[in-house]
Design an enzyme around this catalytic site. Sequence first.
Site, PDB file in Angstrom:
ATOM      1  N   SER A   1     -55.776  36.766  53.189  1.00  0.00           N
ATOM      2  CA  SER A   1     -56.529  37.849  52.790  1.00  0.00           C
ATOM      3  C   SER A   1     -56.279  38.507  51.390  1.00  0.00           C
ATOM      4  O   SER A   1     -57.062  39.055  50.717  1.00  0.00           O
ATOM      5  CB  SER A   1     -56.713  38.897  53.945  1.00  0.00           C
TER       6      SER A   1
ATOM      7  N   SER B   1     -50.900  36.048  54.851  1.00  0.00           N
ATOM      8  CA  SER B   1     -51.870  36.522  54.023  1.00  0.00           C
ATOM      9  C   SER B   1     -51.322  36.967  52.587  1.00  0.00           C
ATOM     10  O   SER B   1     -51.953  37.285  51.460  1.00  0.00           O
ATOM     11  CB  SER B   1     -52.700  37.821  54.377  1.00  0.00           C
TER      12      SER B   1
ATOM     13  N   LYS C   1     -53.513  45.928  46.441  1.00  0.00           N
ATOM     14  CA  LYS C   1     -54.352  45.428  47.408  1.00  0.00           C
ATOM     15  C   LYS C   1     -55.270  46.937  48.024  1.00  0.00           C
ATOM     16  O   LYS C   1     -54.625  47.942  48.348  1.00  0.00           O
ATOM     17  CB  LYS C   1     -53.747  44.821  48.545  1.00  0.00           C
TER      18      LYS C   1
HETATM   19  N1  LIG Z   1     -54.340  38.891  57.741  1.00  0.00           N
HETATM   20  C1  LIG Z   1     -53.786  37.806  57.438  1.00  0.00           C
HETATM   21  O1  LIG Z   1     -52.574  37.458  57.536  1.00  0.00           O
HETATM   22  C2  LIG Z   1     -54.766  36.634  57.326  1.00  0.00           C
HETATM   23  C3  LIG Z   1     -55.040  35.601  58.446  1.00  0.00           C
HETATM   24  N2  LIG Z   1     -55.568  34.670  57.998  1.00  0.00           N
HETATM   25  C4  LIG Z   1     -56.008  36.493  59.329  1.00  0.00           C
HETATM   26  O2  LIG Z   1     -57.111  36.175  59.150  1.00  0.00           O
HETATM   27  O3  LIG Z   1     -55.499  37.208  60.335  1.00  0.00           O
END
Ligand SMILES: NC(=O)C[C@H](N)C(=O)O
Length: 485
Positions: free
Chosen positions: A151, A175, A76
């Site tokens: 993400s 994410s 990533k």
């Molecule tokens: N970074 C994550 O785990 C994604 C989460 N949906 C956020 O927007 O914070």
Amino acid sequence: MHRKTIAELAAGLERKEFSSVELTQTHLARIERLDPILNSFITTTPEIALAQARAADERIAKGEAGPLTGIPIAQKDIFCTKGVRTSCGSRMLDNFISPYDACVVERFSAAGAVMLGKLNMDEFAMGSSNETSYYGPVKNPWNTGTVPGGSSGGSAAAVAARLAAGATGTDTGGSIRQPAAFCGITGLKPTYGRISRWGMIAFASSLDQAGPMARTAEDCAIMLQTMAGFDERDSTCVDRPVPDYCAALANNLDGLRIGLPKEFFGEGLDPAIASLIQEAVDEYRKLGATVKEVSLPNMHLSVPAYYVVAPAECSSNLARFDGVRFGHRCENPADLADLYTRSRGEGFGAEVKRRILIGTYALSAGYYDAYYLKAQKVRRLISEDFRRAFEEVDVIMGPTAPSVAFEFGAKSADPIAMYLSDIYTIAVNLAGLPGMSIPVGFADGLPVGMQIIGGYFSEDRLLNVAHRYQQATDWHTHVPTGIAD
Ligand SMILES: NC(=O)C[C@H](N)C(=O)O
């Protein structure tokens, strides 16, 4: 070759059925052919990959290979990679070449793994659909009109489309697990502190955790073995022995106590997903498990608490991107204030700005007690809910996400609707617990993931629970047609 799991590839390399160079070339060719459609990579690193593959072949020839030696994986783009652009999905870091490797990257290199490149992601990991990436959205290999989740959407799509045998992800609020569910792969968010965050670009430091994303629980176990362990450069990394994750995989599940939180099956959950979860739980009954209802009464507070804690930490962490030391710098600044304002204004996208504003507001004098302090108290209540539930059961199961992958644009205009796609995952981050997502079927032709949550440092048990299911079923073996044939 690309259809094999990491465990099968390692066996093939050992038996000299193919070399790591051949394997790497196959994956690089697939990326070249298919990634113009999927957009899962921000940067490919073919020279590094082939050099690592040659070194791996030598190591294999000498009989010095480990389970990841010669296996093509991808990182990533939140993990710093020496000499390679590390963008974090942001214009802010589009020109940033990292001077060092993240701990996770060092560990994969030491294990002899091959790095194919850096994977697309929501900007600074803020998003649940990959639509906030400066580099454009990733397409879901199961239906290119739908999002891959986020993400870690590039990681999930690349693994699902067989462009990489495995990938790293990070999970601050779902994410790893939500994109794993949307793309029909297996993902594990370990206990907070299990894997070093050193060199992993910080979003919300009390929640961020790296983890493996692969096709099977067995492959996640192999990757976690390399990723986990103490690193003194991360002060929150826990100094605790790393168990042999593969050794526990085959343990039988007789007497396993499964808890189904009633709050996970209420309003808002797609009924097709609810019934697939029940079918998966029935499979566990056949494997010897007992099932009971449990309650996590403060679950409904997890999304609101997260959207105070995470933006607060993000506003502090992202203060370092000021146009002075690294990253985007505006043209011809008039003075220092202009340099800061325009560099940050141009470098960050809309969602990142929204989080910085929310976080700055929540932390500001006069509001601190009302928001941040209160959110921290809620966090404690959520941890207590889990502690009580784990007095009665060994693992908790439920849906990973309330819906299958949605269409592009469906939630972009409504941040709250987007935030709610993490409704079942975020509490796990607030409590610091480990959680997995495994494929358990399809609804509307799109993959459905089931979440398995365990007590602190129970990754070996979670992997075992997931592996036994995967031995009894074949959902994890389905391949997106067209893209990954
Ligand atoms: N970074 C994550 O785990 C994604 C989460 N949906 C956020 O927007 O914070």
